[in-house]
Design a protein around this motif. Structure first.
Motif, PDB file in Angstrom:
ATOM      1  N   MET A  79      38.353  42.132  49.692  1.00  0.00           N
ATOM      2  CA  MET A  79      38.340  42.521  48.282  1.00  0.00           C
ATOM      3  C   MET A  79      39.753  42.805  47.779  1.00  0.00           C
ATOM      4  SD  MET A  79      35.098  42.298  47.676  1.00  0.00           S
ATOM      5  CE  MET A  79      35.240  40.966  48.855  1.00  0.00           C
ATOM      6  N   SER A  80      40.627  43.202  48.664  1.00  0.00           N
ATOM      7  CA  SER A  80      41.978  43.533  48.205  1.00  0.00           C
ATOM      8  C   SER A  80      42.720  42.295  47.718  1.00  0.00           C
ATOM      9  CB  SER A  80      42.777  44.248  49.296  1.00  0.00           C
ATOM     10  OG  SER A  80      42.857  43.463  50.458  1.00  0.00           O
ATOM     11  N   ASP A  81      42.471  41.142  48.333  1.00  0.00           N
ATOM     12  CA  ASP A  81      43.093  39.907  47.838  1.00  0.00           C
ATOM     13  C   ASP A  81      42.573  39.574  46.443  1.00  0.00           C
ATOM     14  OD1 ASP A  81      43.690  37.527  50.609  1.00  0.00           O
ATOM     15  OD2 ASP A  81      44.952  39.080  49.695  1.00  0.00           O
ATOM     16  N   ILE A  82      41.256  39.733  46.250  1.00  0.00           N
ATOM     17  CA  ILE A  82      40.667  39.379  44.959  1.00  0.00           C
ATOM     18  C   ILE A  82      41.216  40.267  43.847  1.00  0.00           C
ATOM     19  CG2 ILE A  82      38.547  39.089  43.638  1.00  0.00           C
ATOM     20  CD1 ILE A  82      37.002  38.746  46.184  1.00  0.00           C
ATOM     21  N   VAL A  83      41.185  41.595  44.072  1.00  0.00           N
ATOM     22  CA  VAL A  83      41.626  42.490  42.994  1.00  0.00           C
ATOM     23  C   VAL A  83      43.120  42.347  42.730  1.00  0.00           C
ATOM     24  CG1 VAL A  83      39.758  44.151  43.317  1.00  0.00           C
ATOM     25  CG2 VAL A  83      41.951  44.516  44.475  1.00  0.00           C
ATOM     26  N   TYR A  84      43.861  42.067  43.762  1.00  0.00           N
ATOM     27  CA  TYR A  84      45.306  41.882  43.592  1.00  0.00           C
ATOM     28  C   TYR A  84      45.551  40.700  42.639  1.00  0.00           C
ATOM     29  CZ  TYR A  84      50.195  41.618  45.346  1.00  0.00           C
ATOM     30  OH  TYR A  84      51.553  41.614  45.495  1.00  0.00           O
ATOM     31  N   ALA A  85      44.960  39.558  42.968  1.00  0.00           N
ATOM     32  CA  ALA A  85      45.152  38.373  42.124  1.00  0.00           C
ATOM     33  C   ALA A  85      44.641  38.629  40.712  1.00  0.00           C
ATOM     34  CB  ALA A  85      44.443  37.171  42.739  1.00  0.00           C
ATOM     35  N   LEU A  86      43.491  39.288  40.633  1.00  0.00           N
ATOM     36  CA  LEU A  86      42.848  39.490  39.337  1.00  0.00           C
ATOM     37  C   LEU A  86      43.694  40.355  38.419  1.00  0.00           C
ATOM     38  CD1 LEU A  86      40.125  38.841  37.920  1.00  0.00           C
ATOM     39  CD2 LEU A  86      39.338  41.077  38.684  1.00  0.00           C
ATOM     40  N   TYR A  87      44.150  41.499  38.931  1.00  0.00           N
ATOM     41  CA  TYR A  87      44.819  42.434  38.028  1.00  0.00           C
ATOM     42  C   TYR A  87      46.307  42.177  37.894  1.00  0.00           C
ATOM     43  CZ  TYR A  87      40.371  44.759  37.773  1.00  0.00           C
ATOM     44  OH  TYR A  87      39.035  45.018  37.549  1.00  0.00           O
ATOM     45  N   ALA A  88      46.883  41.440  38.824  1.00  0.00           N
ATOM     46  CA  ALA A  88      48.299  41.110  38.677  1.00  0.00           C
ATOM     47  C   ALA A  88      48.500  39.877  37.800  1.00  0.00           C
ATOM     48  CB  ALA A  88      48.932  40.865  40.048  1.00  0.00           C
ATOM     49  N   SER A  89      47.484  39.027  37.695  1.00  0.00           N
ATOM     50  CA  SER A  89      47.756  37.726  37.083  1.00  0.00           C
ATOM     51  C   SER A  89      46.821  37.254  35.986  1.00  0.00           C
ATOM     52  CB  SER A  89      47.796  36.636  38.163  1.00  0.00           C
ATOM     53  OG  SER A  89      48.679  36.998  39.205  1.00  0.00           O
ATOM     54  N   THR A  90      45.779  38.032  35.645  1.00  0.00           N
ATOM     55  CA  THR A  90      44.894  37.531  34.588  1.00  0.00           C
ATOM     56  C   THR A  90      44.887  38.460  33.388  1.00  0.00           C
ATOM     57  OG1 THR A  90      42.860  38.652  35.305  1.00  0.00           O
ATOM     58  CG2 THR A  90      43.366  36.541  36.335  1.00  0.00           C
ATOM     59  N   SER A  91      44.302  37.963  32.302  1.00  0.00           N
ATOM     60  CA  SER A  91      44.230  38.759  31.079  1.00  0.00           C
ATOM     61  C   SER A  91      42.877  39.460  31.000  1.00  0.00           C
ATOM     62  CB  SER A  91      44.387  37.846  29.869  1.00  0.00           C
ATOM     63  OG  SER A  91      43.246  37.001  29.794  1.00  0.00           O
ATOM     64  N   GLN A  92      42.831  40.474  30.158  1.00  0.00           N
ATOM     65  CA  GLN A  92      41.579  41.203  29.947  1.00  0.00           C
ATOM     66  C   GLN A  92      40.500  40.256  29.433  1.00  0.00           C
ATOM     67  OE1 GLN A  92      41.321  44.041  26.607  1.00  0.00           O
ATOM     68  NE2 GLN A  92      40.930  45.592  28.169  1.00  0.00           N
ATOM     69  N   SER A  93      40.912  39.367  28.561  1.00  0.00           N
ATOM     70  CA  SER A  93      39.975  38.412  27.968  1.00  0.00           C
ATOM     71  C   SER A  93      39.320  37.562  29.055  1.00  0.00           C
ATOM     72  CB  SER A  93      40.746  37.572  26.960  1.00  0.00           C
ATOM     73  OG  SER A  93      40.067  36.399  26.690  1.00  0.00           O
TER      74      SER A  93
END
Lengths: 440, 455
Positions: free
Chosen positions: A310-324
């Motif tokens: 899960m740490s890989d997923i959240v890292y990619a998600l919150y470091a590189s995507t937008s709220q939208s």
């Protein structure tokens, strides 16, 4: 940049073949990489008319930067992953009579590492090196612009890639290690005990949180950031597997602002992680005609480790995507991760992770968001630094001798001297998400 | 080929250069299409040195007279020709308003040549009508040099990657046509392209025996599933109104008091003074009418082209989305990814309207879009009645001309041609042997529609 560092003798000894000629360009552009020095080299092997474009990642020239790498074993870790672990992950599949699942990682040509104790007088930093094909030239791969972040088409590829890496390592553990730990077989994956880092870390975490608070500048979110400050230490121990002496107060469930109930007999999920999953560590290949991304390769395996997927997923998600993107497509993306992982386990006829189900994935993903929060405050200010403010790593580390100095440098790097609307918006959005999700 | 009128003279006229030789390769695959004849031809230009052939497709009137008259009476060929000859070029030109980097390509293949001899002009031909007189020539997408396009195996169904491409391109088509209309200040595309005002709705009505046969067949196939039988029962009571409401053909639904909202099992939310959303549709959005280009290394689909524009028309865009998703998506794709896909449609449409500085559909909002899509899912149920035929094993399909010829010689000369075609299709609808892929696919569709309160 000392371009006389790469010599013909050096290349020939590492690649173990004769070289006719070669040219050297500086590899790393500002903002691309921080811990090593990168050379882009075109070389012609003896008898070949075709140039081979390679990237050579080496120890940096500045001593302090070297010390940093050594104390955390970052360089050797990456080298061993390439020359020892990945070949195992491919090799074990051969007798199994299933189509080969390739980990979405860069190919590796050669490398070497000379330990401190064995360096002669002739040793130069480039002797510790990793040589890889320059995918940007040979394979048409490109870095995504760090300000753009990952849209749906890109993030989907990342979900598939992470799931593939995680699942493949899990299958390997099943088939070859009897579900034993990867780090027992591959000790370079283990984290070192670093009690001396405790104080440094705490300062960094506090300073990152305070900085984030200033940037976000919103009293509604300050409380959340404060919560993060108080638990940052535990978050890192729980998700980074950091060992800096003190025991954790919290569990993965209780470290959230809105605590989650503990599940009886929960077994940890432990797989091989990319570890540094933000967009600059991903190379994408695009369809020429439509410009759609079709393939991703995960690079920079310096903090690869065995840990919670899960740490890989959240890292990619919150470091590189937008709220939208998160609002619209997160469920879909998690389905992709789940389905890819499940499918690979099925292909190899091994059971998935203990307690594996769609609901369980969502539960574990949700609570891991706090790790995403920590990574966001630590990284986003650096990732989204205005280009004019970026300094070459060597300029910045000039005169700095110790690891502590260098950590100060990192902290400085992330401080915002001018207003940065992109950073402000991104940081605010992630904080909003964490607060509304009950994470902070 | 000569008997179809597709000889050297025809090819040279169509292609615009001297032809050295040409060769017919296998034509229409059974299961690919029923109305026109489809021939694949390799053509060698006259060069100094021999080169590779150019591969083309010729779509033309069939030999069988009944089928010809069928096409004629329903303007089917004219619609497709008109799309390639007039509509698509107009929309492509329209895109040039935007700077090059902002343009998005329309998901259609180019037409090389097309002709149609109007009935009133056929007498002056001085010879009988040949199939080639009414023909369209296009490049064979399967043999394009820079990446072949492939017809997706319809039994495989669309995974998320395929669905996303389709939805994105549907949104593009709908939005570009909408922007085109808006900029010109036209209420309807029929003003500029009258052939789009086709009689497809009436044709559907003529096929009611076919629809009834489909319902009966599906009832028999699912005799042990009471909830599906219940849904079929509901569909039986509303399908005529579905046709009228979504294909604009008739007013019986008004007498029954049926609206798009209240025909649903659980009536949908009403919005006062709702303005219909109308734009150019592909019209026949299932797997066999789409060709995909794939990335060589990863096998990932990267581009889609919509083919078979015989029932393109101006109507409710929700039809295209619903039709594609319910006839062609793999089992779980809707359940897991529907919201995400709808976001892609919504965002693509909104963005394109933005680029052209036009307002989207009246009342356009994420909420309203969802409401209109929700109720249009009934189209999915309606089209799913055909699934058992769409997924028929190819060895069951007979050569169309032979079959039609058999129908012809049965001595039913009084039966009009449309009825002959309807009878032909009704026969197919009556056969109960199904492909294993069919049962789970149909189940999934109906289970979802039941759960959503549609049927």
């Amino acid at each position: 940049m000392a371009d006389n560092q790469i010599t013909k003798e050096f290349l020939e000894s590492v690649l173990k073949c004769k070289i006719d000629k070669f040219t050297v360009n500086a590899g790393s552009s500002l903002g691309d990489g921080y811990t090593c020095t990168l050379f882009a080299v075109d070389l012609w092997r003896n008898g070949s008319e075709v140039a081979e474009s390679v990237l050579i990642k080496t120890y940096p020239l500045v001593e302090a930067r070297q010390g940093f790498l050594e104390s955390m074993d970052l360089f050797v870790r990456e080298l061993r992953v390439y020359d020892t672990l990945i070949p195992e992950l491919l090799q074990f599949q051969v007798p199994l009579d299933v189509p080969v699942v390739k980990p979405p990682l860069a190919p590796f040509i050669a490398g070497q590492f000379i330990e401190a104790g064995q360096r002669t007088g002739k040793w130069t930093p480039v002797e510790n090196c990793i040589v890889m094909p320059d995918l940007r030239k040979t394979g048409n791969f490109r870095l995504r612009d760090r300000f753009q972040g990952l849209d749906l088409d890109h993030f989907k590829l990342v979900m598939e890639a992470q799931a593939t890496l995680h699942a493949l390592s899990w299958v390997y553990k099943n088939k070859c290690l009897d579900e034993g730990a990867l780090q027992d077989k591959f000790p370079f994956l283990a984290q070192k005990e670093l009690p001396e880092m405790a104080a440094i870390f705490k300062n960094m975490a506090n300073s990152n949180c305070e900085n984030a608070d200033k940037i976000v500048n919103d009293p509604k979110l300050s409380e959340g950031i404060e919560h993060l400050k108080t638990v940052a230490f535990d978050v890192c121990e729980l998700y980074f597997g950091m060992k800096i002496g003190e025991p954790t107060v919290h569990t993965k469930d209780t470290v959230l602002r809105v605590k989650m109930p503990t599940v009886e007999n929960e077994e940890p999920w432990l797989v091989l992680l990319h570890g540094d999953a933000w967009s600059n560590n991903m190379l994408f290949r695009y369809d020429e005609k439509t410009g759609k991304p079709v393939e991703v390769i995960l690079v920079d395996l310096q903090i690869t480790r065995e840990g919670d997927p899960m740490s890989d997923i959240v890292y990619a998600l919150y470091a590189s995507t937008s709220q939208s993107l998160r609002q619209k497509h997160l469920t879909s993306m998690l389905h992709i991760y789940y389905d890819t992982f499940t499918e690979i386990c099925k292909t190899f006829s091994v059971p998935p992770l203990p307690g594996w189900s769609w609901e369980e994935l969502n539960r574990r993903f949700h609570r891991a968001k706090i790790f995403g929060a920590y990574m966001s405050v630590s990284l986003l200010p650096t990732i989204l630094k205005n280009s004019e403010e970026l300094l070459s790593m060597d300029q910045v580390s000039e005169g700095k001798k110790t690891t502590e100095d260098l950590i100060e440098v990192f902290a400085e790097l992330s401080k915002n001297s001018k207003g940065n609307p992109i950073l402000t918006q991104r940081l605010r959005e992630v904080m909003e998400d964490f607060v509304s999700d009950g994470v902070l | 080929m000569e008997h179809m009128g597709l000889g050297k003279e025809y090819l040279e006229n169509a292609l615009g250069y001297s032809v050295d030789k040409f060769e017919l390769t296998a034509g229409s695959n059974l299961g690919d299409g029923y109305t026109c004849a489809l021939l694949r031809v390799d053509v060698w230009k006259v060069y100094d040195e021999p080169g590779d052939p150019i591969s083309i497709i010729v779509k033309c009137y069939p030999l069988n007279e009944s089928r010809q008259e069928f096409l004629e009476s329903w303007n089917i060929f004219k619609v497709e020709l008109g799309m390639y000859e007039r509509v698509i070029p107009a929309l492509t030109k329209f895109l040039e308003i935007l700077p090059e980097s902002e343009r998005m390509p329309l998901p259609f293949a180019p037409m090389i040549f097309g002709q149609y001899i109007k009935p009133e002009d056929r007498l002056s031909l001085g010879r009988p009508l040949k199939p080639s007189d009414n023909s369209i020539v296009m490049p064979d997408l399967r043999k394009m040099p820079k990446g072949p396009f492939i017809l997706r195996d319809r039994f495989l169904g669309f995974d998320l990657d395929h669905c996303m491409l389709v939805i994105e391109n549907q949104a593009r088509l709908h939005a570009i046509a909408w922007a085109y209309k808006s900029k010109r200040g036209h209420d309807s595309l029929h003003e500029e392209f009258p052939f789009l005002d086709n009689k497809f709705g009436e044709l559907l009505k003529a096929f009611s025996s076919y629809t009834e046969a489909n319902i009966r067949t599906n009832e028999a196939l699912f005799h042990d599933r009471p909830e599906i039988l219940g849904a079929l029962e509901h569909l039986k009571s509303i399908y005529a109104s579905v046709e009228e409401l979504y294909y604009e053909c008739g007013v019986n639904h008004k007498e029954k008091g049926h609206t798009k909202d209240n025909i649903l099992k659980v009536p949908g939310e009403i919005v006062q003074d709702e303005v219909p959303w109308r734009t150019l549709l592909h019209g026949d959005c299932w797997s066999n009418n789409m060709m995909f280009r794939y990335d060589e290394e990863t096998g990932r689909p990267v581009q889609v082209i919509f083919i078979d524009l015989q029932i393109s028309r101006e109507s409710d865009p929700m039809i295209d989305i619903s039709y594609a998703l319910f006839t062609s998506a793999q089992l779980d794709v809707r359940r897991k990814h529907l919201k995400s896909m709808l976001h892609v449609y919504f965002d693509t449409f909104t963005e394109i309207c933005d680029k052209f500085s036009v307002e989207p559909f009246p009342g356009w909002s994420w909420k309203e879009f969802n409401r209109r899509f929700h109720r249009a899912q009934v189209i999915g149920g309606y089209m799913a009645l055909d699934l058992h035929i769409m997924l028929k094993c190819t060895d069951e399909m007979e050569n169309l001309d032979d079959t039609m010829a058999k129908l012809d010689t049965k001595g039913e000369d009084e039966t009009d041609n449309t009825q002959k075609v309807v009878n032909f299709f009704t026969q197919i609808a009556n056969t109960k042997k199904v492909h294993p892929a069919f049962l789970p696919r149909f189940s999934a569709v109906f289970e979802e529609l039941i759960e959503d309160g549609i049927l």
